[in-house]
Design an enzyme around this catalytic site. Structure first.
Site, PDB file in Angstrom:
ATOM      1  N   LYS A  48       0.855  -1.198   0.105  1.00  0.00           N
ATOM      2  CA  LYS A  48      -0.032  -0.087   0.118  1.00  0.00           C
ATOM      3  C   LYS A  48       0.653   1.338   0.020  1.00  0.00           C
ATOM      4  CE  LYS A  48      -2.273  -1.251   3.793  1.00  0.00           C
ATOM      5  NZ  LYS A  48      -1.603  -2.691   3.822  1.00  0.00           N
ATOM      6  N   THR A  49       1.727   1.175   0.735  1.00  0.00           N
ATOM      7  CA  THR A  49       2.873   2.515   0.904  1.00  0.00           C
ATOM      8  C   THR A  49       3.643   2.602  -0.195  1.00  0.00           C
ATOM      9  OG1 THR A  49       2.791   2.243   3.367  1.00  0.00           O
ATOM     10  CG2 THR A  49       4.576   3.592   2.304  1.00  0.00           C
ATOM     11  N   ASP A 103      -1.109   7.344   6.095  1.00  0.00           N
ATOM     12  CA  ASP A 103      -0.869   5.964   6.321  1.00  0.00           C
ATOM     13  C   ASP A 103      -1.969   5.590   7.558  1.00  0.00           C
ATOM     14  OD1 ASP A 103      -0.337   3.250   6.052  1.00  0.00           O
ATOM     15  OD2 ASP A 103       1.671   3.867   7.047  1.00  0.00           O
ATOM     16  N   THR A 113      -5.479  -0.924   7.035  1.00  0.00           N
ATOM     17  CA  THR A 113      -5.535  -2.360   7.155  1.00  0.00           C
ATOM     18  C   THR A 113      -7.142  -2.689   7.726  1.00  0.00           C
ATOM     19  OG1 THR A 113      -4.494  -2.194   9.378  1.00  0.00           O
ATOM     20  CG2 THR A 113      -3.105  -2.851   7.622  1.00  0.00           C
ATOM     21  N   ARG A 154       7.077  -7.983   2.563  1.00  0.00           N
ATOM     22  CA  ARG A 154       7.409  -7.474   3.636  1.00  0.00           C
ATOM     23  C   ARG A 154       8.141  -8.554   4.503  1.00  0.00           C
ATOM     24  NH1 ARG A 154       4.081  -3.857   7.338  1.00  0.00           N
ATOM     25  NH2 ARG A 154       4.550  -2.286   5.450  1.00  0.00           N
TER      26      ARG A 154
END
Length: 342
Positions: free
Chosen positions: A65-66, A110, A159, A218
């Site tokens: 997402k980031t 965020d 999230t 990640r």
């Protein structure tokens, strides 16, 4: 008076890129449907020289997402400001970001679901009409100042989409949900990042790391970094499948990608509660771990892997979970405890 430039997303030279996050959307592996839709929207905004519509990214942590949010301003060639929803507790915390926004620039928030309700409501006119109303003074002397904003793009990442109010969700022009990655996609990510980290990595080692990374880039990157450290100390820096297996075994990561806490959760449920059903609070007290840690960090992967199920009476282990632990689902450990099939 010279205006200070806004924070721009850093662009590192490939040879010096120790940040494993892709710098442009073309470099991203996976999420191709999301990429295709975003590319159309970005190209159209560039042709019309208009601000891109507001975008909301949602999905589990670590899926990109980031990364998408940082790549979009680079494609548009505009500045980006970065904020965290947790720090936006009152409208006054948001005002500097909105008033400093340049024409067609991007504001990335965020964990946007953590914004206070009053901040959400303050955003409504900013997103729709590019204006904000500021109240000056108090009581009978109070007056409202209507401040026009330069057209900008708000990109939110979350999230927990369900925690965002419907009026705010509906003001995003695009909503994109990010899915978990296939093993082949993760293997390609591992290979590319091994080059960035200057690690000699075999293809079967990359496949092994990918298969044990829960479909999440990640996690794959974190495990690659650990394996690099292990190989540097134990294997002259070269990562073969055997070296990767030994490194992950030291971290107690098994072939399904379960770590120590996952296995402890299953073992506690099998040993103490006969495989369930059991409430999460009872499990949390037995394991001496906060219940929200189990719900947010442990259970999602176990549910997705079909190792546990949620029932009205509580959590239960599946036959697959018993088999993974090397136990019988019919005769779970303990004295005459209820089994999965009772």
């Amino acid at each position: 008076m010279t205006r200070e430039p806004l924070l721009r997303a850093p662009v590192a030279a490939p040879d010096d890129d120790h940040d494993l996050r892709p710098q442009r959307m073309e470099e991203m592996v996976g999420q191709r449907e999301v990429y295709a839709r975003l590319k159309i929207a970005i190209d159209a905004a560039l042709v019309r020289r208009e601000p891109l519509g507001h975008i909301l990214f949602d999905g589990p942590p670590g899926l990109g997402k980031t990364t998408f949010a940082m790549c979009i301003p680079r494609h548009l060639g505009v500045p980006v400001q970065i904020a965290s929803g947790a720090t936006l507790k009152a409208p006054k915390d948001l005002i500097p970001y909105l008033t400093n926004a340049e024409e067609r620039s991007v504001l990335f928030v965020d964990e946007i679901h953590r914004m206070h309700k009053s901040v959400e409501e303050f955003l409504y006119p900013a997103m729709e009409d590019f204006r904000i109303d500021i109240t000056l003074g108090e009581g009978v002397n109070a007056r409202t100042l209507n401040l026009r904003l330069k057209p900008f793009t708000l990109i939110g990442a979350t999230t927990r989409t369900g925690l965002i109010s419907a009026p705010l969700r509906d003001r995003f022009h695009m909503r994109e949900h990010l899915e978990f990655y296939a093993v082949s996609e993760l293997a390609e990510i591992v290979r590319r990042n091994a080059v960035k980290l200057r690690v000699e990595l075999t293809d079967d080692a990359a496949e092994l790391i990918a298969a044990r990374s829960r479909g999440t880039p990640r996690i794959a990157n974190n495990r690659l970094r650990w394996i690099r450290d292990f190989a540097t100390a134990k294997a002259s820096g070269k990562v073969s499948r055997k070296v990767a297996e030994d490194a992950l075994a030291m971290q107690k990561v098994d072939h399904l990608g379960l770590d120590r806490q996952d296995r402890r959760y299953l073992e506690t449920m099998a040993r103490v509660f006969g495989g369930g059903p059991v409430g999460v609070e009872a499990l949390a007290h037995t394991m001496n771990i906060p219940a929200d840690t189990l719900v947010d960090e442990v259970e999602p992967f176990l549910l997705r892997s079909e190792l546990i199920v949620r029932t009205p009476r509580g959590r239960r282990m599946t036959a697959k979970a018993f088999e993974h632990l090397g136990l019988s689902p019919v005769a779970a450990p303990g004295e005459d405890q209820p089994t999965l099939f009772d």
